[in-house]
Design a protein around this motif. Sequence first.
Motif, PDB file in Angstrom:
ATOM      1  N   ALA A   1       0.274  -4.647  11.067  1.00  0.00           N
ATOM      2  CA  ALA A   1      -1.133  -4.578  11.469  1.00  0.00           C
ATOM      3  C   ALA A   1      -1.439  -3.233  12.125  1.00  0.00           C
ATOM      4  CB  ALA A   1      -1.456  -5.698  12.454  1.00  0.00           C
ATOM      5  N   PRO A   2      -2.474  -2.533  11.670  1.00  0.00           N
ATOM      6  CA  PRO A   2      -2.929  -1.339  12.376  1.00  0.00           C
ATOM      7  C   PRO A   2      -4.004  -1.711  13.396  1.00  0.00           C
ATOM      8  CG  PRO A   2      -4.070  -1.484  10.273  1.00  0.00           C
ATOM      9  CD  PRO A   2      -3.204  -2.729  10.405  1.00  0.00           C
ATOM     10  N   ILE A   3      -3.905  -1.156  14.581  1.00  0.00           N
ATOM     11  CA  ILE A   3      -4.900  -1.412  15.629  1.00  0.00           C
ATOM     12  C   ILE A   3      -5.452  -0.071  16.100  1.00  0.00           C
ATOM     13  CG2 ILE A   3      -5.394  -2.477  17.858  1.00  0.00           C
ATOM     14  CD1 ILE A   3      -2.146  -3.469  16.343  1.00  0.00           C
ATOM     15  N   ALA A   4      -6.730   0.158  15.818  1.00  0.00           N
ATOM     16  CA  ALA A   4      -7.387   1.403  16.213  1.00  0.00           C
ATOM     17  C   ALA A   4      -8.080   1.210  17.561  1.00  0.00           C
ATOM     18  CB  ALA A   4      -8.396   1.832  15.153  1.00  0.00           C
ATOM     19  N   LEU A   5      -7.994   2.234  18.403  1.00  0.00           N
ATOM     20  CA  LEU A   5      -8.496   2.133  19.775  1.00  0.00           C
ATOM     21  C   LEU A   5      -9.696   3.053  19.996  1.00  0.00           C
ATOM     22  CD1 LEU A   5      -5.034   2.079  21.558  1.00  0.00           C
ATOM     23  CD2 LEU A   5      -6.412   0.148  20.753  1.00  0.00           C
ATOM     24  N   PRO A   6     -10.494   2.756  21.027  1.00  0.00           N
ATOM     25  CA  PRO A   6     -11.716   3.525  21.257  1.00  0.00           C
ATOM     26  C   PRO A   6     -11.495   5.022  21.474  1.00  0.00           C
ATOM     27  CG  PRO A   6     -11.761   1.503  22.518  1.00  0.00           C
ATOM     28  CD  PRO A   6     -10.385   1.618  21.959  1.00  0.00           C
ATOM     29  N   ASP A   7     -10.305   5.419  21.924  1.00  0.00           N
ATOM     30  CA  ASP A   7     -10.053   6.843  22.139  1.00  0.00           C
ATOM     31  C   ASP A   7      -9.652   7.566  20.855  1.00  0.00           C
ATOM     32  OD1 ASP A   7      -7.453   5.986  21.670  1.00  0.00           O
ATOM     33  OD2 ASP A   7      -6.675   6.554  23.637  1.00  0.00           O
ATOM     34  N   GLY A   8      -9.705   6.868  19.721  1.00  0.00           N
ATOM     35  CA  GLY A   8      -9.385   7.488  18.441  1.00  0.00           C
ATOM     36  C   GLY A   8      -7.920   7.421  18.056  1.00  0.00           C
ATOM     37  N   SER A   9      -7.088   6.832  18.904  1.00  0.00           N
ATOM     38  CA  SER A   9      -5.673   6.674  18.588  1.00  0.00           C
ATOM     39  C   SER A   9      -5.461   5.385  17.797  1.00  0.00           C
ATOM     40  CB  SER A   9      -4.831   6.670  19.859  1.00  0.00           C
ATOM     41  OG  SER A   9      -5.147   5.539  20.658  1.00  0.00           O
ATOM     42  N   LEU A  10      -4.246   5.219  17.268  1.00  0.00           N
ATOM     43  CA  LEU A  10      -3.941   4.025  16.485  1.00  0.00           C
ATOM     44  C   LEU A  10      -2.491   3.616  16.717  1.00  0.00           C
ATOM     45  CD1 LEU A  10      -5.106   3.018  13.014  1.00  0.00           C
ATOM     46  CD2 LEU A  10      -2.644   3.045  13.418  1.00  0.00           C
ATOM     47  N   ARG A  11      -2.287   2.316  16.904  1.00  0.00           N
ATOM     48  CA  ARG A  11      -0.951   1.756  17.023  1.00  0.00           C
ATOM     49  C   ARG A  11      -0.760   0.681  15.959  1.00  0.00           C
ATOM     50  NH1 ARG A  11       0.137  -0.189  22.998  1.00  0.00           N
ATOM     51  NH2 ARG A  11       2.047  -0.926  21.953  1.00  0.00           N
ATOM     52  N   THR A  12       0.481   0.300  15.714  1.00  0.00           N
ATOM     53  CA  THR A  12       0.745  -0.756  14.746  1.00  0.00           C
ATOM     54  C   THR A  12       1.589  -1.868  15.384  1.00  0.00           C
ATOM     55  OG1 THR A  12       2.759   0.322  13.903  1.00  0.00           O
ATOM     56  CG2 THR A  12       0.668   0.842  12.789  1.00  0.00           C
TER      57      THR A  12
ATOM     58  N   LEU B   1       0.849  -1.185   0.000  1.00  0.00           N
ATOM     59  CA  LEU B   1       0.000   0.000   0.000  1.00  0.00           C
ATOM     60  C   LEU B   1       0.889   1.241   0.000  1.00  0.00           C
ATOM     61  CD1 LEU B   1      -2.923  -0.707   2.510  1.00  0.00           C
ATOM     62  CD2 LEU B   1      -2.899  -0.939   0.022  1.00  0.00           C
ATOM     63  N   ARG B   2       0.445   2.260  -0.708  1.00  0.00           N
ATOM     64  CA  ARG B   2       1.163   3.536  -0.708  1.00  0.00           C
ATOM     65  C   ARG B   2       0.980   4.218   0.639  1.00  0.00           C
ATOM     66  NH1 ARG B   2      -1.542   4.044  -5.991  1.00  0.00           N
ATOM     67  NH2 ARG B   2      -0.014   3.624  -7.644  1.00  0.00           N
ATOM     68  N   SER B   3       1.911   5.102   0.976  1.00  0.00           N
ATOM     69  CA  SER B   3       1.837   5.806   2.257  1.00  0.00           C
ATOM     70  C   SER B   3       0.546   6.600   2.378  1.00  0.00           C
ATOM     71  CB  SER B   3       3.054   6.712   2.444  1.00  0.00           C
ATOM     72  OG  SER B   3       3.150   7.643   1.385  1.00  0.00           O
ATOM     73  N   SER B   4       0.087   7.200   1.285  1.00  0.00           N
ATOM     74  CA  SER B   4      -1.163   7.973   1.336  1.00  0.00           C
ATOM     75  C   SER B   4      -2.364   7.060   1.592  1.00  0.00           C
ATOM     76  CB  SER B   4      -1.365   8.741   0.025  1.00  0.00           C
ATOM     77  OG  SER B   4      -1.430   7.854  -1.080  1.00  0.00           O
ATOM     78  N   GLU B   5      -2.336   5.856   1.041  1.00  0.00           N
ATOM     79  CA  GLU B   5      -3.420   4.896   1.270  1.00  0.00           C
ATOM     80  C   GLU B   5      -3.411   4.408   2.712  1.00  0.00           C
ATOM     81  OE1 GLU B   5      -3.770   2.926  -3.189  1.00  0.00           O
ATOM     82  OE2 GLU B   5      -2.227   2.205  -1.800  1.00  0.00           O
ATOM     83  N   ILE B   6      -2.227   4.170   3.230  1.00  0.00           N
ATOM     84  CA  ILE B   6      -2.121   3.739   4.624  1.00  0.00           C
ATOM     85  C   ILE B   6      -2.647   4.824   5.555  1.00  0.00           C
ATOM     86  CG2 ILE B   6      -0.478   3.204   6.471  1.00  0.00           C
ATOM     87  CD1 ILE B   6       1.220   1.786   4.320  1.00  0.00           C
ATOM     88  N   GLU B   7      -2.273   6.062   5.291  1.00  0.00           N
ATOM     89  CA  GLU B   7      -2.742   7.164   6.135  1.00  0.00           C
ATOM     90  C   GLU B   7      -4.262   7.268   6.104  1.00  0.00           C
ATOM     91  OE1 GLU B   7      -2.089  11.990   6.704  1.00  0.00           O
ATOM     92  OE2 GLU B   7      -0.986  10.907   5.142  1.00  0.00           O
ATOM     93  N   GLU B   8      -4.834   7.128   4.918  1.00  0.00           N
ATOM     94  CA  GLU B   8      -6.292   7.208   4.807  1.00  0.00           C
ATOM     95  C   GLU B   8      -6.961   6.028   5.506  1.00  0.00           C
ATOM     96  OE1 GLU B   8      -9.790   7.589   1.369  1.00  0.00           O
ATOM     97  OE2 GLU B   8      -7.669   7.530   0.775  1.00  0.00           O
ATOM     98  N   PHE B   9      -6.389   4.839   5.333  1.00  0.00           N
ATOM     99  CA  PHE B   9      -6.930   3.650   5.990  1.00  0.00           C
ATOM    100  C   PHE B   9      -6.874   3.804   7.508  1.00  0.00           C
ATOM    101  CE2 PHE B   9      -6.204  -1.155   6.793  1.00  0.00           C
ATOM    102  CZ  PHE B   9      -7.566  -1.390   6.939  1.00  0.00           C
ATOM    103  N   HIS B  10      -5.751   4.288   8.020  1.00  0.00           N
ATOM    104  CA  HIS B  10      -5.610   4.510   9.459  1.00  0.00           C
ATOM    105  C   HIS B  10      -6.654   5.501   9.968  1.00  0.00           C
ATOM    106  CE1 HIS B  10      -1.145   3.113  10.037  1.00  0.00           C
ATOM    107  NE2 HIS B  10      -1.898   2.191   9.484  1.00  0.00           N
ATOM    108  N   ASP B  11      -6.854   6.586   9.236  1.00  0.00           N
ATOM    109  CA  ASP B  11      -7.832   7.598   9.652  1.00  0.00           C
ATOM    110  C   ASP B  11      -9.231   6.999   9.731  1.00  0.00           C
ATOM    111  OD1 ASP B  11      -5.884   9.543   9.850  1.00  0.00           O
ATOM    112  OD2 ASP B  11      -6.339  10.484   7.920  1.00  0.00           O
ATOM    113  N   LYS B  12      -9.575   6.188   8.752  1.00  0.00           N
ATOM    114  CA  LYS B  12     -10.906   5.570   8.734  1.00  0.00           C
ATOM    115  C   LYS B  12     -11.058   4.577   9.887  1.00  0.00           C
ATOM    116  CE  LYS B  12     -11.674   6.036   3.718  1.00  0.00           C
ATOM    117  NZ  LYS B  12     -12.866   6.898   3.805  1.00  0.00           N
ATOM    118  N   LEU B  13     -10.015   3.783  10.134  1.00  0.00           N
ATOM    119  CA  LEU B  13     -10.061   2.831  11.247  1.00  0.00           C
ATOM    120  C   LEU B  13     -10.222   3.547  12.584  1.00  0.00           C
ATOM    121  CD1 LEU B  13      -7.196   0.340  10.265  1.00  0.00           C
ATOM    122  CD2 LEU B  13      -9.624  -0.237  10.454  1.00  0.00           C
ATOM    123  N   ALA B  14      -9.431   4.610  12.771  1.00  0.00           N
ATOM    124  CA  ALA B  14      -9.473   5.339  14.038  1.00  0.00           C
ATOM    125  C   ALA B  14     -10.850   5.966  14.269  1.00  0.00           C
ATOM    126  CB  ALA B  14      -8.390   6.413  14.067  1.00  0.00           C
TER     127      ALA B  14
END
Length: 275
Positions: free
Chosen positions: A102-113, A62-75
Amino acid sequence: MSQTTFDVALCQYAFGSVKTIDAFWERITGLFERCGPADMYILPELIGYDVAMSNSREEYQLRSSEIEEFHDKLAGEASDRDAIIVGGSYRVSDEGELYNRAPIALPDGSLRTYTKQRPVPAEREDGVASGSHGGPIFEHNGVSAGVLICYDAEFPDVVRDVVERGAEVIALPSLTGSVAGYQRVSRCSAARAVENQAYVLQVPLVGTHPHGQKCGTGRASCFAPCDDIAGPDGTRLTLPADEHAVGVQRLDVDLIRKSRSSASVRPFSDRLVFE
């Protein structure tokens, strides 16, 4: 007396040849909607292939821009649902190395990998490097959940590490391209549930990509210990094989805690007896 329960949504994703993150996300949220409310949602390993292969991407990254968008949607979705979302995984180039992450989105809106610690030989031949950190642990609604990826489950020390750091529930996104691979990861997941007296949730990527480069087989499952406390049947839930499908399982986490302290067999703690 209150009971500690934890609802897990197993989101078994089948290849769909989506060309954009928006189309990809629409298929994912369709699975979430079918599940309804849950404390944790789990997507499969290398789900990002669906976008990358549809666009003939080198090394299926995945491109960096796609990853960023995916992370935002998950969060955003994790915050809206007040849930942990284990977003499967994708391939990414990071400082000259290729990883399965693996991206892991959390209930507080943060995201870890989390970066897969044990890539299979075929991944290593493709240049995929090993992650250097153990699986992360997250606390939500009184339950401790850990995250690993596929082949990690075939190494007891990797799983034991997250359990010793507190995991009671372990999410395991997976991708297995053969029945032998599925059986291997599934049986090891069940074994890790027994020996660690924990819930292990395996969720595979399935189907054949329309371009034909990749395929996956298997069925999502929830595994538990087999004993006089947790019950005799270690399989709590199994989804239909090789379908775009979902299932939600309510986990009684108090049973796991009681099993570890009071079951007639206690491999979680008895390991120390023999060391």
